[in-house]
Design a protein around this motif. Structure first.
Motif, PDB file in Angstrom:
ATOM      1  N   ILE A  87      55.432  -0.518 -12.122  1.00 26.02           N
ATOM      2  CA  ILE A  87      54.961  -1.896 -12.236  1.00 26.02           C
ATOM      3  C   ILE A  87      53.673  -1.967 -13.043  1.00 26.02           C
ATOM      4  O   ILE A  87      53.517  -2.814 -13.924  1.00 26.02           O
ATOM      5  N   LEU A  88      52.737  -1.082 -12.749  1.00 27.02           N
ATOM      6  CA  LEU A  88      51.474  -1.074 -13.486  1.00 27.02           C
ATOM      7  C   LEU A  88      51.687  -0.659 -14.928  1.00 27.02           C
ATOM      8  O   LEU A  88      51.214  -1.326 -15.860  1.00 27.02           O
ATOM      9  N   TYR A  89      52.414   0.437 -15.132  1.00 23.55           N
ATOM     10  CA  TYR A  89      52.497   1.026 -16.464  1.00 23.55           C
ATOM     11  C   TYR A  89      53.161   0.094 -17.470  1.00 23.55           C
ATOM     12  O   TYR A  89      52.793   0.087 -18.651  1.00 23.55           O
ATOM     13  N   THR A  90      54.124  -0.697 -17.031  1.00 20.72           N
ATOM     14  CA  THR A  90      54.805  -1.598 -17.950  1.00 20.72           C
ATOM     15  C   THR A  90      53.924  -2.779 -18.345  1.00 20.72           C
ATOM     16  O   THR A  90      54.331  -3.603 -19.178  1.00 20.72           O
ATOM     17  N   ASN A  91      52.720  -2.852 -17.792  1.00 15.61           N
ATOM     18  CA  ASN A  91      51.834  -3.970 -18.102  1.00 15.61           C
ATOM     19  C   ASN A  91      50.472  -3.527 -18.629  1.00 15.61           C
ATOM     20  O   ASN A  91      49.522  -4.303 -18.628  1.00 15.61           O
ATOM     21  N   THR A  92      50.380  -2.285 -19.102  1.00 13.61           N
ATOM     22  CA  THR A  92      49.183  -1.845 -19.808  1.00 13.61           C
ATOM     23  C   THR A  92      49.408  -2.026 -21.303  1.00 13.61           C
ATOM     24  O   THR A  92      50.552  -2.162 -21.751  1.00 13.61           O
ATOM     25  N   LYS A  93      48.335  -2.033 -22.071  1.00 15.47           N
ATOM     26  CA  LYS A  93      48.456  -2.346 -23.498  1.00 15.47           C
ATOM     27  C   LYS A  93      48.177  -1.156 -24.414  1.00 15.47           C
ATOM     28  O   LYS A  93      48.728  -1.064 -25.499  1.00 15.47           O
ATOM     29  N   ILE A  94      47.277  -0.266 -24.008  1.00 15.17           N
ATOM     30  CA  ILE A  94      47.008   0.916 -24.818  1.00 15.17           C
ATOM     31  C   ILE A  94      47.381   2.138 -23.995  1.00 15.17           C
ATOM     32  O   ILE A  94      47.566   2.034 -22.776  1.00 15.17           O
ATOM     33  N   PRO A  95      47.553   3.308 -24.617  1.00 13.18           N
ATOM     34  CA  PRO A  95      47.951   4.496 -23.879  1.00 13.18           C
ATOM     35  C   PRO A  95      47.149   4.673 -22.584  1.00 13.18           C
ATOM     36  O   PRO A  95      45.924   4.637 -22.588  1.00 13.18           O
ATOM     37  N   THR A  96      47.875   4.850 -21.499  1.00 14.97           N
ATOM     38  CA  THR A  96      47.260   4.930 -20.172  1.00 14.97           C
ATOM     39  C   THR A  96      47.815   6.116 -19.405  1.00 14.97           C
ATOM     40  O   THR A  96      49.036   6.222 -19.224  1.00 14.97           O
ATOM     41  N   GLY A  97      46.938   6.981 -18.967  1.00 16.59           N
ATOM     42  CA  GLY A  97      47.341   8.093 -18.130  1.00 16.59           C
ATOM     43  C   GLY A  97      47.189   7.731 -16.666  1.00 16.59           C
ATOM     44  O   GLY A  97      46.364   6.893 -16.309  1.00 16.59           O
ATOM     45  N   ILE A  98      47.977   8.352 -15.821  1.00 13.69           N
ATOM     46  CA  ILE A  98      47.929   8.078 -14.391  1.00 13.69           C
ATOM     47  C   ILE A  98      47.637   9.379 -13.648  1.00 13.69           C
ATOM     48  O   ILE A  98      48.248  10.410 -13.923  1.00 13.69           O
ATOM     49  N   ILE A  99      46.700   9.313 -12.720  1.00 18.59           N
ATOM     50  CA  ILE A  99      46.398  10.487 -11.903  1.00 18.59           C
ATOM     51  C   ILE A  99      47.310  10.466 -10.683  1.00 18.59           C
ATOM     52  O   ILE A  99      47.250   9.552  -9.857  1.00 18.59           O
ATOM     53  N   SER A 100      48.166  11.470 -10.590  1.00 15.51           N
ATOM     54  CA  SER A 100      49.155  11.547  -9.526  1.00 15.51           C
ATOM     55  C   SER A 100      48.925  12.799  -8.680  1.00 15.51           C
ATOM     56  O   SER A 100      48.235  13.723  -9.099  1.00 15.51           O
ATOM     57  N   LYS A 101      49.529  12.811  -7.522  1.00 14.71           N
ATOM     58  CA  LYS A 101      49.439  14.009  -6.684  1.00 14.71           C
ATOM     59  C   LYS A 101      50.184  15.159  -7.355  1.00 14.71           C
ATOM     60  O   LYS A 101      51.128  14.943  -8.128  1.00 14.71           O
ATOM     61  N   LYS A 102      49.759  16.375  -7.072  1.00 11.16           N
ATOM     62  CA  LYS A 102      50.273  17.545  -7.786  1.00 11.16           C
ATOM     63  C   LYS A 102      51.777  17.717  -7.642  1.00 11.16           C
ATOM     64  O   LYS A 102      52.442  18.293  -8.515  1.00 11.16           O
ATOM     65  N   GLU A 103      52.342  17.205  -6.534  1.00 12.57           N
ATOM     66  CA  GLU A 103      53.777  17.361  -6.295  1.00 12.57           C
ATOM     67  C   GLU A 103      54.609  16.692  -7.386  1.00 12.57           C
ATOM     68  O   GLU A 103      55.731  17.107  -7.673  1.00 12.57           O
ATOM     69  N   MET A 104      54.055  15.633  -8.011  1.00 10.81           N
ATOM     70  CA  MET A 104      54.780  14.923  -9.062  1.00 10.81           C
ATOM     71  C   MET A 104      54.962  15.792 -10.303  1.00 10.81           C
ATOM     72  O   MET A 104      55.840  15.528 -11.122  1.00 10.81           O
ATOM     73  N   GLY A 105      54.147  16.817 -10.426  1.00 12.75           N
ATOM     74  CA  GLY A 105      54.236  17.690 -11.587  1.00 12.75           C
ATOM     75  C   GLY A 105      55.269  18.788 -11.452  1.00 12.75           C
ATOM     76  O   GLY A 105      55.390  19.643 -12.338  1.00 12.75           O
ATOM     77  N   LYS A 106      56.041  18.768 -10.381  1.00  9.50           N
ATOM     78  CA  LYS A 106      57.016  19.817 -10.135  1.00  9.50           C
ATOM     79  C   LYS A 106      58.432  19.433 -10.566  1.00  9.50           C
ATOM     80  O   LYS A 106      59.341  20.244 -10.476  1.00  9.50           O
ATOM     81  N   PHE A 107      58.615  18.183 -11.008  1.00  9.24           N
ATOM     82  CA  PHE A 107      59.946  17.735 -11.419  1.00  9.24           C
ATOM     83  C   PHE A 107      60.190  18.087 -12.881  1.00  9.24           C
ATOM     84  O   PHE A 107      59.482  17.594 -13.763  1.00  9.24           O
ATOM     85  N   PRO A 108      61.187  18.928 -13.143  1.00 15.21           N
ATOM     86  CA  PRO A 108      61.451  19.363 -14.524  1.00 15.21           C
ATOM     87  C   PRO A 108      61.734  18.186 -15.458  1.00 15.21           C
ATOM     88  O   PRO A 108      62.339  17.186 -15.059  1.00 15.21           O
ATOM     89  N   ILE A 109      61.323  18.300 -16.678  1.00 15.36           N
ATOM     90  CA  ILE A 109      61.495  17.310 -17.751  1.00 15.36           C
ATOM     91  C   ILE A 109      60.637  16.082 -17.499  1.00 15.36           C
ATOM     92  O   ILE A 109      59.881  15.649 -18.377  1.00 15.36           O
ATOM     93  N   PHE A 110      60.741  15.512 -16.298  1.00  9.87           N
ATOM     94  CA  PHE A 110      59.916  14.350 -15.964  1.00  9.87           C
ATOM     95  C   PHE A 110      58.440  14.696 -16.080  1.00  9.87           C
ATOM     96  O   PHE A 110      57.636  13.882 -16.561  1.00  9.87           O
ATOM     97  N   ASN A 111      58.073  15.905 -15.660  1.00 14.27           N
ATOM     98  CA  ASN A 111      56.660  16.288 -15.744  1.00 14.27           C
ATOM     99  C   ASN A 111      56.193  16.417 -17.192  1.00 14.27           C
ATOM    100  O   ASN A 111      55.018  16.189 -17.499  1.00 14.27           O
ATOM    101  N   ILE A 112      57.105  16.730 -18.096  1.00 13.48           N
ATOM    102  CA  ILE A 112      56.745  16.801 -19.518  1.00 13.48           C
ATOM    103  C   ILE A 112      56.443  15.398 -20.031  1.00 13.48           C
ATOM    104  O   ILE A 112      55.457  15.181 -20.758  1.00 13.48           O
ATOM    105  N   TRP A 113      57.293  14.442 -19.662  1.00 14.96           N
ATOM    106  CA  TRP A 113      57.051  13.068 -20.068  1.00 14.96           C
ATOM    107  C   TRP A 113      55.722  12.557 -19.512  1.00 14.96           C
ATOM    108  O   TRP A 113      54.963  11.862 -20.188  1.00 14.96           O
TER     109      TRP A 113
END
Length: 251
Positions: A87-113
């Motif tokens: 919801i948030l990301y689809t309403n930002t205007k310039i490149p925006t990074g999101i700080i997520s919990k480390k577990e989110m970085g364990k999903f293959p391919i998705f973590n690359i995106w």
């Protein structure tokens, strides 16, 4: 049940079919990092919008004028659902990074995106690593990228309540001098969390508050920003929650 199946299949197909795109973006990034960032953001926005559409989410956005298109800021808001990120990301205007919990970085391919759009993974149990992540975010903001973080530290499971905003989350703004923009998401748990494992249609409100300045503030003034941001989030919630409930009650 059909919605969660279609959304799941769509997400998996996106990850598989875009593998060649990831390779192309990697090559582009070696010569033009800005082009890679913009292309990655555009594709992820498209994918997130598609998933929200499949889920039947009707989103009303307020305060769009508070979202800058010419400078980096720190977005901070409440957190009730995994869909808050979409919801948030689809309403930002310039490149925006999101700080997520480390577990989110364990999903293959998705973590690359996620890395391609500037996301960082925070280890909440490792203070040293957490500080390193925050300092990395500071440098990214200084380079012109926005960052977003959920300062409650976890998803709040009780509708209408707000956990304390952790002061450490605001170090990104304090050390970079960027503005803080509070955002409020209302009704997002109605998409999934309120009735797991089903996905249902939901009306959601996203409201951006006016920027909170950090540059030039004293140390004591900086200490008040977490509570000021939390109060701004609560104010928008009180203002718009009745609207969401009223619309649902009319159907």
């Amino acid at each position: 049940m059909i919605r969660i199946i279609i959304a799941g299949i769509t997400a998996v197909l996106f990850l598989i079919l875009t593998l060649p795109v990831l390779l192309a973006l990697w090559i582009i990034g070696r010569f033009n990092r800005g082009a890679k960032d913009r292309a990655s953001q555009a594709m992820i926005k498209w994918a997130f919008k598609l998933i929200l559409f499949i889920c039947g989410t009707k989103l009303k956005v307020y305060g769009k004028e508070n979202v800058p298109d010419d400078r980096s800021v720190l977005f901070v808001g409440n957190h009730r659902s995994i869909f808050d990120i979409l919801i948030l990301y689809t309403n930002t205007k310039i490149p925006t990074g999101i700080i997520s919990k480390k577990e989110m970085g364990k999903f293959p391919i998705f973590n690359i995106w996620m890395k391609n759009i500037g996301c960082l993974f925070l280890d909440r149990d490792d203070i040293k690593q957490g500080l390193k992540t925050i300092l990395t975010a500071v440098e990214m903001v200084k380079s012109g990228m926005c960052m977003a973080i959920f300062p409650e530290g976890t998803r709040n499971k009780v509708e209408g309540t707000f956990l304390p905003f952790k002061g450490g989350s605001f170090k990104i703004a304090e050390k970079s001098g960027c503005d803080v923009i509070p955002f409020t998401v209302i009704g997002s748990a109605a998409i999934f969390e309120d009735h797991k494992p089903f996905i249902k249609k939901a009306k959601v409100v996203l409201a951006f508050s006016e920027p909170i300045k950090t540059e030039g503030l004293t140390r004591e003034e900086l200490k008040t920003i977490p509570e000021r941001a939390r109060e701004a989030v609560m104010e928008k919630y009180e203002k718009h929650v009745a609207e969401v409930q009223l619309k649902e009650g009319k159907e």
